[in-house]
Design an enzyme around this catalytic site. Sequence first.
Site, mmCIF file in Angstrom:
data_model
loop_
_atom_site.group_PDB
_atom_site.id
_atom_site.type_symbol
_atom_site.label_atom_id
_atom_site.label_comp_id
_atom_site.label_asym_id
_atom_site.label_seq_id
_atom_site.Cartn_x
_atom_site.Cartn_y
_atom_site.Cartn_z
ATOM 1 N N ASP A 366 -94.074 -32.460 -11.751
ATOM 2 C CA ASP A 366 -93.859 -31.074 -12.153
ATOM 3 C C ASP A 366 -92.735 -31.056 -13.179
ATOM 4 O O ASP A 366 -91.647 -31.584 -12.931
ATOM 5 C CB ASP A 366 -93.490 -30.232 -10.937
ATOM 6 C CG ASP A 366 -93.098 -28.820 -11.320
ATOM 7 O OD1 ASP A 366 -94.001 -28.013 -11.579
ATOM 8 O OD2 ASP A 366 -91.886 -28.543 -11.378
ATOM 9 N N ASP A 390 -96.551 -28.290 -24.526
ATOM 10 C CA ASP A 390 -97.942 -27.945 -24.828
ATOM 11 C C ASP A 390 -98.654 -27.595 -23.526
ATOM 12 O O ASP A 390 -99.329 -28.426 -22.916
ATOM 13 C CB ASP A 390 -98.624 -29.128 -25.528
ATOM 14 C CG ASP A 390 -100.028 -28.792 -25.996
ATOM 15 O OD1 ASP A 390 -100.348 -27.592 -26.120
ATOM 16 O OD2 ASP A 390 -100.809 -29.733 -26.237
#
Length: 527
Positions: A366, A390
């Site tokens: 994460d 992104d």
Amino acid sequence: MTATDQDTAATSPPQTSTMRWRALLLAAVSACAACGIVYELALLTLATSLDGGGIVATSLIVAGYVAALGAGGLVVKPLLKRAAITFIAVETLLGIVGGLFAALLYVTFSYLGGSTVVLAVGTALIGGLVGAEVPLLMTLLQRGQTAGAVDTGRVLANLNAADYLGALVGGLAWPFVVLPQLGMIRGAAATGMINLAAAAVVALFLLRRVVSGRELATALTALAAAFALLTALIVGAGGIESTSRQQLYADPIVAYQHSAYQEIVVTRRGDDMRLYLDGGLQFSTRDEYRYTESLVYPVLGDGARSVLVIGGGDGLADRELLRQPGIDKIVHVELDPAVINLARTTMRQANAGALDSPRVDVVIADAMAWLRTPHPDVVPAGGFDAVIVDLPDADNPILGRLYSLEFYTLVTRALAPNGLVVVQSGSPYSTPTAFWRTVSTIQAAGFAVTPYHVDVPTFGDWGFTLGRRGPGVPIPTVPKDAPPLRFLNQRVLDAATVFAGDVAPQRLAPSTLENPRIMTDMRSGYR
């Protein structure tokens, strides 16, 4: 003795037998509770995958499910005198409804384009049936021969303990075992079969003395028929899924996976490969070079040697970074290993095998948690020269936190002084508020920012935000030593920083963890 009394009156068995029967019934309680929580999580997963999910949908499902639990408890009150046979009937219905629901919802969405009504009805039915379980089980534990003479409070404590333990098991099983290994349709059907099996155990070993032989035979026949129905569903699930899923995409599906985080679909028609995450298009090989070049090269400045990539598990950004002279270290942080695996196989031609380059260090984590923890083994001394963020649009809570003020503040920890960050920011035309919210949030995190936008035919007008950690507004430039590019040059990039009146800049409050405003922006729809 009347038939009504048969559920609650029987010769008390020996104490050892009573304890054994009670333990078996509590085990059945745990199994049913596990199934109940899996059904609720399946509803939430289906709402996200098919209807976009979000806080509103999640709140409605949770609230509706809890309300249905209460309603189910009330509706079953007149049937408590026939608790044994009613419990078997409830479990049979719950196994069928819960087991078939995912397939029904998926087919409805694929062919009719809407599933909100079906989702609401399913939430009410499943919640109501689960809510009927506890009063029935409590009655069996208190009055049936399986309970013996126990204090009401002790019975309730045992029932709650078994119920909550089962809920814990179901809550962990759904994201880590059931969904990734079986998928939604097979997973729901398998859960329904566990429900039926638990009911069969109760019927065979615990209730055979308190229901008539005819009732027991009828109940077992119904359970067997329901079990056979769900078995057939599991066998035919592949065909149902592939046929229904293909209805949602114009091009043939060449790869599909439902990971612990999202539904991943790759389609191909001729030379055009497309990646979809939870139904949202991520790239098309027809024109992804426009997007990828515009994302990557402006953040490199002149002389970037180390780059951190967050998201972008398709590997397209890595492909361009490997083409840029001087870059010797790329660390790529991606949450979903399933996307990375597909990038290394199905999408390998599109990304030129970039993720297998020795210069690319792929980290499955994460991003927010990873940025909070020091990583001296992979982060260059002084920080990365550039960071590329992104990520898909922030249309759910998991992504919303990665478009927050707190997240961009954490990015500064990994960035070298005067380093650059670029963030894909959505469409300034189709979702202007979300776009300018992203720009404002990055700026509020202490970056000097320059937004820019280009035309990507598949997406339309698409925007990015370039930020600098340090003084001076960053000027998007194509590196002097950049390789030959198909789309981007300095003239295009200069024009990209100009915004017309209908996409004029807005100064907005930042999106934060406490108030994820960007999710509200995304849910307001597209212009």
